[in-house]
Design a protein around this motif. Structure first.
Motif, PDB file in Angstrom:
ATOM      1  N   ILE A 114      38.617  28.285  46.187  1.00 26.82           N
ATOM      2  CA  ILE A 114      39.287  29.190  45.243  1.00 26.82           C
ATOM      3  C   ILE A 114      40.655  29.608  45.765  1.00 26.82           C
ATOM      4  CG2 ILE A 114      39.201  31.477  44.195  1.00 26.82           C
ATOM      5  CD1 ILE A 114      36.205  31.116  43.841  1.00 26.82           C
ATOM      6  N   ASP A 115      40.728  30.022  47.023  1.00 23.23           N
ATOM      7  CA  ASP A 115      42.017  30.443  47.593  1.00 23.23           C
ATOM      8  C   ASP A 115      43.007  29.276  47.616  1.00 23.23           C
ATOM      9  OD1 ASP A 115      41.202  33.017  47.959  1.00 23.23           O
ATOM     10  OD2 ASP A 115      40.677  32.774  50.070  1.00 23.23           O
ATOM     11  N   ARG A 116      42.540  28.092  47.937  1.00 18.94           N
ATOM     12  CA  ARG A 116      43.419  26.928  47.993  1.00 18.94           C
ATOM     13  C   ARG A 116      43.989  26.599  46.612  1.00 18.94           C
ATOM     14  NH1 ARG A 116      43.690  21.986  51.518  1.00 18.94           N
ATOM     15  NH2 ARG A 116      42.231  23.051  52.897  1.00 18.94           N
ATOM     16  N   LEU A 117      43.142  26.693  45.593  1.00 21.19           N
ATOM     17  CA  LEU A 117      43.606  26.445  44.226  1.00 21.19           C
ATOM     18  C   LEU A 117      44.670  27.461  43.803  1.00 21.19           C
ATOM     19  CD1 LEU A 117      40.224  25.562  42.451  1.00 21.19           C
ATOM     20  CD2 LEU A 117      42.222  24.051  42.657  1.00 21.19           C
ATOM     21  N   ARG A 118      44.417  28.712  44.118  1.00 26.17           N
ATOM     22  CA  ARG A 118      45.380  29.755  43.719  1.00 26.17           C
ATOM     23  C   ARG A 118      46.719  29.555  44.416  1.00 26.17           C
ATOM     24  NH1 ARG A 118      43.132  35.709  42.624  1.00 26.17           N
ATOM     25  NH2 ARG A 118      44.860  35.528  41.158  1.00 26.17           N
ATOM     26  N   ARG A 119      46.673  29.216  45.703  1.00 24.25           N
ATOM     27  CA  ARG A 119      47.926  28.973  46.425  1.00 24.25           C
ATOM     28  C   ARG A 119      48.646  27.747  45.872  1.00 24.25           C
ATOM     29  NH1 ARG A 119      44.656  29.901  50.947  1.00 24.25           N
ATOM     30  NH2 ARG A 119      44.701  27.667  51.454  1.00 24.25           N
ATOM     31  N   HIS A 120      47.899  26.708  45.584  1.00 27.59           N
ATOM     32  CA  HIS A 120      48.500  25.456  45.109  1.00 27.59           C
ATOM     33  C   HIS A 120      49.236  25.659  43.788  1.00 27.59           C
ATOM     34  CE1 HIS A 120      48.850  21.077  44.628  1.00 27.59           C
ATOM     35  NE2 HIS A 120      48.567  21.266  43.350  1.00 27.59           N
ATOM     36  N   PHE A 121      48.658  26.433  42.891  1.00 23.97           N
ATOM     37  CA  PHE A 121      49.258  26.633  41.573  1.00 23.97           C
ATOM     38  C   PHE A 121      50.090  27.914  41.483  1.00 23.97           C
ATOM     39  CE2 PHE A 121      45.872  23.611  40.609  1.00 23.97           C
ATOM     40  CZ  PHE A 121      46.552  22.708  39.809  1.00 23.97           C
ATOM     41  N   GLY A 122      50.231  28.620  42.617  1.00 25.24           N
ATOM     42  CA  GLY A 122      51.042  29.831  42.621  1.00 25.24           C
ATOM     43  C   GLY A 122      50.551  30.870  41.638  1.00 25.24           C
ATOM     44  N   ASP A 123      49.242  31.005  41.545  1.00 21.29           N
ATOM     45  CA  ASP A 123      48.662  31.886  40.532  1.00 21.29           C
ATOM     46  C   ASP A 123      48.450  33.291  41.075  1.00 21.29           C
ATOM     47  OD1 ASP A 123      47.105  32.360  37.961  1.00 21.29           O
ATOM     48  OD2 ASP A 123      45.621  32.870  39.482  1.00 21.29           O
ATOM     49  N   HIS A 124      48.846  34.290  40.280  1.00 19.63           N
ATOM     50  CA  HIS A 124      48.638  35.693  40.660  1.00 19.63           C
ATOM     51  C   HIS A 124      47.996  36.481  39.520  1.00 19.63           C
ATOM     52  CE1 HIS A 124      51.122  34.905  44.166  1.00 19.63           C
ATOM     53  NE2 HIS A 124      52.036  34.375  43.360  1.00 19.63           N
ATOM     54  N   SER A 125      47.418  35.791  38.567  1.00 16.42           N
ATOM     55  CA  SER A 125      46.816  36.473  37.414  1.00 16.42           C
ATOM     56  C   SER A 125      45.562  37.231  37.824  1.00 16.42           C
ATOM     57  CB  SER A 125      46.465  35.465  36.319  1.00 16.42           C
ATOM     58  OG  SER A 125      45.519  34.528  36.793  1.00 16.42           O
ATOM     59  N   ALA A 126      45.142  38.132  36.972  1.00 23.44           N
ATOM     60  CA  ALA A 126      43.954  38.936  37.265  1.00 23.44           C
ATOM     61  C   ALA A 126      43.134  39.115  35.994  1.00 23.44           C
ATOM     62  CB  ALA A 126      44.359  40.301  37.815  1.00 23.44           C
ATOM     63  N   ILE A 127      41.849  39.212  36.182  1.00 22.25           N
ATOM     64  CA  ILE A 127      40.950  39.549  35.083  1.00 22.25           C
ATOM     65  C   ILE A 127      39.927  40.534  35.619  1.00 22.25           C
ATOM     66  CG2 ILE A 127      39.497  37.530  35.548  1.00 22.25           C
ATOM     67  CD1 ILE A 127      38.937  37.440  32.511  1.00 22.25           C
ATOM     68  N   LEU A 128      39.752  41.640  34.913  1.00 18.51           N
ATOM     69  CA  LEU A 128      38.845  42.701  35.357  1.00 18.51           C
ATOM     70  C   LEU A 128      37.798  42.958  34.278  1.00 18.51           C
ATOM     71  CD1 LEU A 128      41.429  45.277  36.772  1.00 18.51           C
ATOM     72  CD2 LEU A 128      40.170  43.522  38.034  1.00 18.51           C
ATOM     73  N   HIS A 129      36.590  43.254  34.721  1.00 19.81           N
ATOM     74  CA  HIS A 129      35.501  43.558  33.799  1.00 19.81           C
ATOM     75  C   HIS A 129      34.909  44.928  34.126  1.00 19.81           C
ATOM     76  CE1 HIS A 129      35.470  39.440  32.349  1.00 19.81           C
ATOM     77  NE2 HIS A 129      35.297  38.988  33.571  1.00 19.81           N
ATOM     78  N   ARG A 130      34.500  45.637  33.097  1.00 22.73           N
ATOM     79  CA  ARG A 130      33.653  46.815  33.235  1.00 22.73           C
ATOM     80  C   ARG A 130      32.509  46.647  32.238  1.00 22.73           C
ATOM     81  NH1 ARG A 130      35.317  51.580  35.614  1.00 22.73           N
ATOM     82  NH2 ARG A 130      33.082  51.989  35.500  1.00 22.73           N
ATOM     83  N   THR A 131      31.289  46.773  32.715  1.00 16.34           N
ATOM     84  CA  THR A 131      30.117  46.480  31.892  1.00 16.34           C
ATOM     85  C   THR A 131      29.153  47.657  31.907  1.00 16.34           C
ATOM     86  OG1 THR A 131      30.345  44.143  32.437  1.00 16.34           O
ATOM     87  CG2 THR A 131      28.235  44.838  31.529  1.00 16.34           C
ATOM     88  N   CYS A 132      28.478  47.858  30.773  1.00 19.68           N
ATOM     89  CA  CYS A 132      27.468  48.912  30.687  1.00 19.68           C
ATOM     90  C   CYS A 132      26.305  48.425  29.833  1.00 19.68           C
ATOM     91  CB  CYS A 132      28.050  50.198  30.113  1.00 19.68           C
ATOM     92  SG  CYS A 132      28.689  50.018  28.424  1.00 19.68           S
ATOM     93  N   LEU A 133      25.164  49.126  29.934  1.00 21.01           N
ATOM     94  CA  LEU A 133      23.979  48.822  29.146  1.00 21.01           C
ATOM     95  C   LEU A 133      23.733  49.962  28.161  1.00 21.01           C
ATOM     96  CD1 LEU A 133      21.497  47.463  31.858  1.00 21.01           C
ATOM     97  CD2 LEU A 133      23.260  46.237  30.581  1.00 21.01           C
ATOM     98  N   VAL A 134      23.429  49.584  26.906  1.00 23.68           N
ATOM     99  CA  VAL A 134      23.264  50.567  25.831  1.00 23.68           C
ATOM    100  C   VAL A 134      21.903  50.363  25.177  1.00 23.68           C
ATOM    101  CG1 VAL A 134      24.208  51.430  23.656  1.00 23.68           C
ATOM    102  CG2 VAL A 134      25.756  50.564  25.442  1.00 23.68           C
ATOM    103  N   LYS A 135      21.211  51.445  24.896  1.00 24.39           N
ATOM    104  CA  LYS A 135      19.908  51.382  24.230  1.00 24.39           C
ATOM    105  C   LYS A 135      19.976  52.104  22.879  1.00 24.39           C
ATOM    106  CE  LYS A 135      18.132  55.497  26.654  1.00 24.39           C
ATOM    107  NZ  LYS A 135      17.970  56.406  25.513  1.00 24.39           N
ATOM    108  N   ASP A 136      18.940  51.905  22.073  1.00 24.89           N
ATOM    109  CA  ASP A 136      18.751  52.613  20.796  1.00 24.89           C
ATOM    110  C   ASP A 136      19.690  52.148  19.688  1.00 24.89           C
ATOM    111  OD1 ASP A 136      16.888  54.140  22.240  1.00 24.89           O
ATOM    112  OD2 ASP A 136      18.390  55.659  22.721  1.00 24.89           O
ATOM    113  N   PHE A 137      20.311  50.990  19.836  1.00 23.20           N
ATOM    114  CA  PHE A 137      21.205  50.472  18.813  1.00 23.20           C
ATOM    115  C   PHE A 137      20.862  49.022  18.499  1.00 23.20           C
ATOM    116  CE2 PHE A 137      24.103  53.909  20.020  1.00 23.20           C
ATOM    117  CZ  PHE A 137      24.735  54.211  18.813  1.00 23.20           C
ATOM    118  N   THR A 138      21.066  48.610  17.241  1.00 27.93           N
ATOM    119  CA  THR A 138      21.167  47.195  16.942  1.00 27.93           C
ATOM    120  C   THR A 138      22.616  46.782  17.167  1.00 27.93           C
ATOM    121  OG1 THR A 138      21.715  47.577  14.619  1.00 27.93           O
ATOM    122  CG2 THR A 138      19.358  47.349  15.182  1.00 27.93           C
ATOM    123  N   GLU A 139      22.860  45.497  17.298  1.00 33.49           N
ATOM    124  CA  GLU A 139      24.223  45.028  17.551  1.00 33.49           C
ATOM    125  C   GLU A 139      25.160  45.404  16.409  1.00 33.49           C
ATOM    126  OE1 GLU A 139      26.603  40.912  18.757  1.00 33.49           O
ATOM    127  OE2 GLU A 139      24.553  40.821  17.999  1.00 33.49           O
TER     128      GLU A 139
END
Length: 413
Positions: free
Chosen positions: A165-190
């Motif tokens: 992973i580090d080698r790929l990022r260095r090779h392509f000069g990539d500095h992008s980021a993706i962040l996730h925040r996840t939660c669980l919800v009950k008592d609802f239909t989608e």
């Protein structure tokens, strides 16, 4: 950055082995903002491998390949890639020394097949595989990169995290980021949850998206932020996640990307409380899900798999009158099972199941898929009868999830 994965192995296509590598790779790449756009599985056949490469390189600049690097004659990937990239096989002394060291550590005798693992194409860069004998190979052509890795999951994961992973990022000069925040919800239909969050979704910044990932009884909500600066993204996604928590209130019962068993464990650990299970038709599967969570020994005391009525009666103290008059698959039985295991193991909480997982054993009154489930928290009980569809494994899996959710609901009412 878009990536494609090529998975090699006859055993995958005949269903003998399930591919878990590609899903893991996709998740790891997603953390750095790279997306897997296609996954292809092919047999150990030269034409099929090269056709897959031609097709993938027509769409993306990075291809990750797993499998086909073993020492046996049916593993032809290394030779195929050598011809594809126009090279010849050479003996690599460094790879040989590494393989010999691994065999010394494992107290194994080198043979010709393993010795031949040290032959690699002269047109690749070899990346050391610290936990296996198959070398990882990095190929480049016309600005495109192929990384060929072993199919053994522990080997693939190790080299991905340690270097690829580090080698790929260095090779392509990539500095992008993706962040996730996840939660669980009950008592609802989608659909109802989506309607409730219409206003919230409308105000989200353009770089943040909300995804709905429903499972029976629980919906996983995931906020995803994409951009070029992680330092700017983090407070942005955290602020939106806080808004989401305020909107959902008690319906949001876990603010991390946990399994249902993991979410229950967080509740128990936070409160310093303990749990036991009494299982008939689920056969210990609830206990299995609970103990898959690291650290579950803090709150999980144990389980009684009371498959036979004698065990229900003599270990859990379900009354013989209940078993005779109401049957093992009944409201009264599972309530007595939870009370019995709670007393037996001195816990704060308990869940119990008794049902007919199939394929036989059903009656018109209690068809296959009938499962009574009870949850007990302190001296409060919750009990319900379910009719699960599917085969035996599906009934057991659905009953397991329903039991875990029932206790979560009882604890958060």
């Amino acid at each position: 950055m878009n990536v494609e994965i090529i998975v090699i192995g006859d055993e995958l296509l005949i269903g003998q082995v399930t591919d878990t590598n590609s899903g893991w790779i996709a998740r790891e790449l997603n953390h750095i903002g790279w997306e897997v756009t296609e996954i292809t599985t092919v047999r150990d056949r030269e034409r099929e491998i090269t056709d897959a490469l031609d097709s993938s390189f027509g769409r993306v600049d990075v291809v990750l390949m797993t499998g086909g690097l073993g020492p046996t004659k049916d593993d032809i990937t290394k030779q195929t890639l050598c011809r594809y990239f126009g090279g010849k096989m050479i003996f690599d002394e460094t790879v040989c020394a590494h393989v010999e060291e691994i065999f010394r550590r494992r107290h194994l005798q080198m043979n010709t097949s393993t010795h031949d693992q040290a032959y690699v194409p002269d047109v690749c860069t070899v990346i050391e595989n610290p936990v296996g004998t198959a070398p990882v190979m990095w190929f480049e052509r016309e600005g495109k990169v192929l990384v060929s890795m072993p199919g053994v999951p522990i080997e693939m994961k190790t080299v991905m995290q340690a270097s690829v992973i580090d080698r790929l990022r260095r090779h392509f000069g990539d500095h992008s980021a993706i962040l996730h925040r996840t939660c669980l919800v009950k008592d609802f239909t989608e659909s109802r949850l989506s309607e409730s969050l219409t206003g919230f979704e409308a105000q989200l910044p353009a770089c943040i998206k909300l995804a709905y990932l429903p499972t029976p009884g629980v919906i996983r909500l995931r906020l995803t932020a994409r951009g070029d600066d992680e330092a700017q993204l983090q407070p942005l996604i955290d602020g939106q996640f806080d808004k989401l928590k305020d909107l959902l209130g008690v319906h949001l019962f876990c603010d991390s990307d946990a399994t249902l068993a993991g979410a229950l464990g967080l509740l128990l650990a936070r409160r310093g409380e303990t749990l036991a299970t009494a299982e008939s038709c689920t056969g210990g599967n609830i206990a299995h899900e609970i103990t898959r969570v690291a650290g579950s020994s803090v709150y999980f005391k144990g389980s009684v798999v009371a498959y036979a009525n004698e065990v229900k009666e003599h270990v859990l103290h379900v009354s013989p009158q209940t078993l005779e008059q109401c049957g093992a698959v009944s409201r009264e039985t599972v309530l007595q099972m939870t009370a019995g295991v709670q007393r037996l193991l001195a816990t704060d909480c308990a869940v119990a199941t008794s049902g007919i997982a199939g394929p036989g054993g059903g009656t018109p009154e209690k068809p296959v898929g009938t499962v009574w489930i009870a949850a007990r928290y302190g001296n409060r009980d919750k009990v319900d009868c379910f009719r699960f569809e599917g085969d035996r494994e599906q009934v057991i899996a659905r009953a397991t999830q329903a039991a875990l959710l029932m206790l979560v609901q009882l604890m958060t009412e």
